[in-house]
Design a protein around this motif. Sequence first.
Motif, PDB file in Angstrom:
ATOM      1  N   ALA A 245       0.821  -1.210   0.000  1.00 25.69           N
ATOM      2  CA  ALA A 245       0.000   0.000   0.000  1.00 25.69           C
ATOM      3  C   ALA A 245       0.854   1.258   0.000  1.00 25.69           C
ATOM      4  O   ALA A 245       2.020   1.248   0.421  1.00 25.69           O
ATOM      5  CB  ALA A 245      -0.937  -0.007   1.197  1.00 25.69           C
ATOM      6  N   PHE A 246       0.250   2.366  -0.429  1.00 26.61           N
ATOM      7  CA  PHE A 246       0.931   3.640  -0.614  1.00 26.61           C
ATOM      8  C   PHE A 246      -0.017   4.730  -0.114  1.00 26.61           C
ATOM      9  O   PHE A 246      -1.194   4.750  -0.468  1.00 26.61           O
ATOM     10  CB  PHE A 246       1.217   3.808  -2.113  1.00 26.61           C
ATOM     11  N   LEU A 247       0.493   5.660   0.708  1.00 27.61           N
ATOM     12  CA  LEU A 247      -0.349   6.718   1.280  1.00 27.61           C
ATOM     13  C   LEU A 247      -0.107   8.056   0.587  1.00 27.61           C
ATOM     14  O   LEU A 247       1.038   8.480   0.422  1.00 27.61           O
ATOM     15  CB  LEU A 247      -0.069   6.864   2.779  1.00 27.61           C
ATOM     16  N   VAL A 248      -1.196   8.721   0.198  1.00 25.36           N
ATOM     17  CA  VAL A 248      -1.163  10.082  -0.343  1.00 25.36           C
ATOM     18  C   VAL A 248      -2.013  10.940   0.592  1.00 25.36           C
ATOM     19  O   VAL A 248      -3.165  10.593   0.878  1.00 25.36           O
ATOM     20  CB  VAL A 248      -1.732  10.126  -1.777  1.00 25.36           C
ATOM     21  N   TYR A 249      -1.454  12.053   1.089  1.00 27.34           N
ATOM     22  CA  TYR A 249      -2.169  12.809   2.120  1.00 27.34           C
ATOM     23  C   TYR A 249      -2.036  14.319   1.948  1.00 27.34           C
ATOM     24  O   TYR A 249      -1.108  14.825   1.314  1.00 27.34           O
ATOM     25  CB  TYR A 249      -1.673  12.407   3.510  1.00 27.34           C
ATOM     26  N   ASP A 250      -2.990  15.038   2.543  1.00 29.15           N
ATOM     27  CA  ASP A 250      -3.055  16.501   2.563  1.00 29.15           C
ATOM     28  C   ASP A 250      -2.032  17.008   3.588  1.00 29.15           C
ATOM     29  O   ASP A 250      -2.176  16.779   4.785  1.00 29.15           O
ATOM     30  CB  ASP A 250      -4.470  16.914   2.946  1.00 29.15           C
ATOM     31  N   ARG A 251      -0.995  17.727   3.119  1.00 28.79           N
ATOM     32  CA  ARG A 251       0.091  18.155   4.003  1.00 28.79           C
ATOM     33  C   ARG A 251      -0.379  19.125   5.079  1.00 28.79           C
ATOM     34  O   ARG A 251      -0.020  18.986   6.253  1.00 28.79           O
ATOM     35  CB  ARG A 251       1.196  18.822   3.183  1.00 28.79           C
ATOM     36  N   THR A 252      -1.191  20.126   4.709  1.00 31.99           N
ATOM     37  CA  THR A 252      -1.615  21.144   5.678  1.00 31.99           C
ATOM     38  C   THR A 252      -2.751  20.624   6.542  1.00 31.99           C
ATOM     39  O   THR A 252      -2.800  20.890   7.740  1.00 31.99           O
ATOM     40  CB  THR A 252      -2.042  22.432   4.959  1.00 31.99           C
ATOM     41  N   GLY A 253      -3.657  19.897   5.964  1.00 29.48           N
ATOM     42  CA  GLY A 253      -4.678  19.180   6.699  1.00 29.48           C
ATOM     43  C   GLY A 253      -5.729  20.026   7.388  1.00 29.48           C
ATOM     44  O   GLY A 253      -5.570  21.216   7.630  1.00 29.48           O
ATOM     45  N   ASP A 254      -6.862  19.383   7.667  1.00 28.95           N
ATOM     46  CA  ASP A 254      -7.920  19.918   8.513  1.00 28.95           C
ATOM     47  C   ASP A 254      -8.336  18.754   9.409  1.00 28.95           C
ATOM     48  O   ASP A 254      -7.766  17.664   9.309  1.00 28.95           O
ATOM     49  CB  ASP A 254      -9.077  20.495   7.684  1.00 28.95           C
ATOM     50  N   PRO A 255      -9.278  18.943  10.336  1.00 33.37           N
ATOM     51  CA  PRO A 255      -9.600  17.838  11.253  1.00 33.37           C
ATOM     52  C   PRO A 255      -9.935  16.521  10.548  1.00 33.37           C
ATOM     53  O   PRO A 255      -9.546  15.449  11.025  1.00 33.37           O
ATOM     54  CB  PRO A 255     -10.800  18.381  12.033  1.00 33.37           C
ATOM     55  N   THR A 257      -8.997  15.452   7.322  1.00 32.45           N
ATOM     56  CA  THR A 257      -7.867  14.856   6.602  1.00 32.45           C
ATOM     57  C   THR A 257      -6.745  14.440   7.546  1.00 32.45           C
ATOM     58  O   THR A 257      -6.088  13.419   7.333  1.00 32.45           O
ATOM     59  CB  THR A 257      -7.324  15.826   5.540  1.00 32.45           C
ATOM     60  N   ARG A 258      -6.520  15.230   8.624  1.00 28.29           N
ATOM     61  CA  ARG A 258      -5.443  14.889   9.562  1.00 28.29           C
ATOM     62  C   ARG A 258      -5.719  13.571  10.265  1.00 28.29           C
ATOM     63  O   ARG A 258      -4.833  12.717  10.372  1.00 28.29           O
ATOM     64  CB  ARG A 258      -5.266  16.010  10.590  1.00 28.29           C
ATOM     65  N   THR A 259      -6.951  13.423  10.761  1.00 30.11           N
ATOM     66  CA  THR A 259      -7.232  12.197  11.515  1.00 30.11           C
ATOM     67  C   THR A 259      -7.368  10.988  10.587  1.00 30.11           C
ATOM     68  O   THR A 259      -7.048   9.868  10.984  1.00 30.11           O
ATOM     69  CB  THR A 259      -8.493  12.355  12.376  1.00 30.11           C
ATOM     70  N   LEU A 260      -7.805  11.213   9.341  1.00 30.92           N
ATOM     71  CA  LEU A 260      -7.846  10.112   8.380  1.00 30.92           C
ATOM     72  C   LEU A 260      -6.423   9.675   8.038  1.00 30.92           C
ATOM     73  O   LEU A 260      -6.125   8.471   7.950  1.00 30.92           O
ATOM     74  CB  LEU A 260      -8.592  10.540   7.117  1.00 30.92           C
ATOM     75  N   GLN A 261      -5.537  10.651   7.879  1.00 27.19           N
ATOM     76  CA  GLN A 261      -4.130  10.335   7.611  1.00 27.19           C
ATOM     77  C   GLN A 261      -3.539   9.486   8.739  1.00 27.19           C
ATOM     78  O   GLN A 261      -2.881   8.458   8.490  1.00 27.19           O
ATOM     79  CB  GLN A 261      -3.328  11.635   7.462  1.00 27.19           C
ATOM     80  N   LYS A 262      -3.770   9.911   9.981  1.00 31.44           N
ATOM     81  CA  LYS A 262      -3.221   9.171  11.123  1.00 31.44           C
ATOM     82  C   LYS A 262      -3.784   7.755  11.184  1.00 31.44           C
ATOM     83  O   LYS A 262      -3.065   6.801  11.507  1.00 31.44           O
ATOM     84  CB  LYS A 262      -3.524   9.920  12.413  1.00 31.44           C
ATOM     85  N   ARG A 272       6.985   0.039   3.025  1.00 33.60           N
ATOM     86  CA  ARG A 272       8.310   0.209   2.427  1.00 33.60           C
ATOM     87  C   ARG A 272       8.488   1.593   1.785  1.00 33.60           C
ATOM     88  O   ARG A 272       9.603   1.972   1.428  1.00 33.60           O
ATOM     89  CB  ARG A 272       8.545  -0.872   1.368  1.00 33.60           C
ATOM     90  N   TYR A 273       7.387   2.351   1.637  1.00 31.97           N
ATOM     91  CA  TYR A 273       7.486   3.636   0.942  1.00 31.97           C
ATOM     92  C   TYR A 273       7.081   4.804   1.838  1.00 31.97           C
ATOM     93  O   TYR A 273       6.149   4.691   2.651  1.00 31.97           O
ATOM     94  CB  TYR A 273       6.602   3.645  -0.307  1.00 31.97           C
ATOM     95  N   GLU A 274       7.771   5.916   1.646  1.00 25.12           N
ATOM     96  CA  GLU A 274       7.407   7.153   2.324  1.00 25.12           C
ATOM     97  C   GLU A 274       6.098   7.671   1.728  1.00 25.12           C
ATOM     98  O   GLU A 274       5.891   7.635   0.522  1.00 25.12           O
ATOM     99  CB  GLU A 274       8.512   8.191   2.127  1.00 25.12           C
ATOM    100  N   ALA A 275       5.209   8.174   2.601  1.00 23.59           N
ATOM    101  CA  ALA A 275       3.944   8.729   2.129  1.00 23.59           C
ATOM    102  C   ALA A 275       4.194   9.990   1.306  1.00 23.59           C
ATOM    103  O   ALA A 275       5.154  10.732   1.552  1.00 23.59           O
ATOM    104  CB  ALA A 275       3.046   9.041   3.316  1.00 23.59           C
ATOM    105  N   GLN A 276       3.320  10.241   0.339  1.00 24.72           N
ATOM    106  CA  GLN A 276       3.466  11.393  -0.546  1.00 24.72           C
ATOM    107  C   GLN A 276       2.449  12.472  -0.191  1.00 24.72           C
ATOM    108  O   GLN A 276       1.238  12.242  -0.211  1.00 24.72           O
ATOM    109  CB  GLN A 276       3.271  10.965  -2.002  1.00 24.72           C
TER     110      GLN A 276
END
Length: 514
Positions: A245-255, A257-262, A272-276
């Motif tokens: 799996a590979f994660l793509v996320y909103d860098r600045t975030g709001d409540p 997107t931040r909690t979904l990212q976490k 094995r991959y750094e999130a983008q």
Amino acid sequence: MARVWTWLREDVWEIRFRRYVALSLAAVLAALGIWGGMTATKEDRSCAPGVVQPKGSDECVGVSWTTYAFGRPQFAETVQAINRENHRLKPGSYVTVALLEPFTATDADNLADVLHELQGAYLAQHQANHDANGLKPKIRLVLANPGATGAHWQQTVDRLERMTKGPDRLRAVTGVGLSTDNNKKAVKELTRRGIPVIGSSITADDLANGQNGKDPFPGLARVSPTNTDEARALASFAKVSAANAFLVYDRTGDPYTRTLQKSFEKMLTGSRYEAQPFTPPADRSKEGSTANVFAQITTILCTTPKSTDTILFAGRHTQLRQFINALGARGCVDRRFTVLTGDEGSYLAGDKELDPRALKDPLLSVRYTALAHPEAWVSDTAKTGGSAADARVLQALLDSAGREPVGPVGKVALDDGQLIIAYDAMRLAVHGIRGASPTGKIPALADVGLQWPQVKGKQLRVNGASGWICLDAHGNPYDKAVPIVELTPDSRSRFVKIAWPEGKPPAQECLPPS
């Protein structure tokens, strides 16, 4: 000396005459409505009773209890239906519930969301007031608008607090809508002032009680799972492997997107991959230049081994659409990818800006966790956690909503789940209000929010159209049904399966564990 005295008398007379003329002119001008404008302009910024236009803003914000539809024609029929229902109520027989939503939103997706929540809340109000058992108190519904982005939340909260006193008898606020920083501030202030809040579609973990054992929003209840619970349900359904799996996320975030990212990061421990990351505009309903970033991220994805076939996306729907379009134009057309995301995916059903080539690509799938779906309970395959019978109660209301006395309420759509979840949120509000006063009298404001920990068990749960609503001690739904939905090639939402945060449906008693 006589001549001087004559001059003085003439001067005094002239001064008095001028004063008399000035005062007479002022009286005439005032009668004509001119004098006030000449002396000190007092600008009338009223839009409707309870609604004003703040200085420096072109929005009308506040709380409306009339047929005022905030300048949005699509709301008009439902607002008129609410107004008719409110006027049927006898003085002293009701309490007020406010629906807090961005009624002046400009983004088409958000406006559709608000319309559906408005319709759902009204249908639950009508159902409560016309219950065959004649239960009381009756419910009056008003519309609270903090602005398109929630920027005027303070002014709206002040108005709502005033309505807790006197004949309005405000006893709860429902809706809230998106998990944004401004909405978080509004909920925090409402609950600090002792006003119970029932969140319909808020899913952010940091807009919930019980995190780290603390309750920063006393009196808050929710009908939607947290992002963590949605992610757990998604993981149990999709069998996500951190290695693939590979994660793509909103860098600045709001409540949201931040909690979904976490939540996604917990699923990808050992990846094995750094999130983008990507950085969207401050207003996430705008396009910005994010599409360029997604084209580059897609190129990176094409360089990974073919075993990397799952993409977890933590972002809002505008950016999700841009990302899907980029994947549709990817260079590695022979690669299979499945995009998994949260309930923001529901906005994409029918989105005309989605590239048809992306959705028609047989090697590209887009699946998301929905708050509710009309096909989730067509049959009772889950046995517990909800039922087709509960869903049919709402459908019966919808069947009568095209005409009086229930409707009309405008064009109805269920695929995004917003109408269903708003209906359930209002039903929970009514449950709390009436539970706080079993005799049918007007309950004390402080008593309503105390009801949430007891909303559980076979007798006291709310049998919602979205599934059972059994709240834990912090007001969060326990093991709430999470429909997994897939976007079809013709941009529709196709129900796939119900998933559960606990990996299986709750038992009949629906009691959260210790």
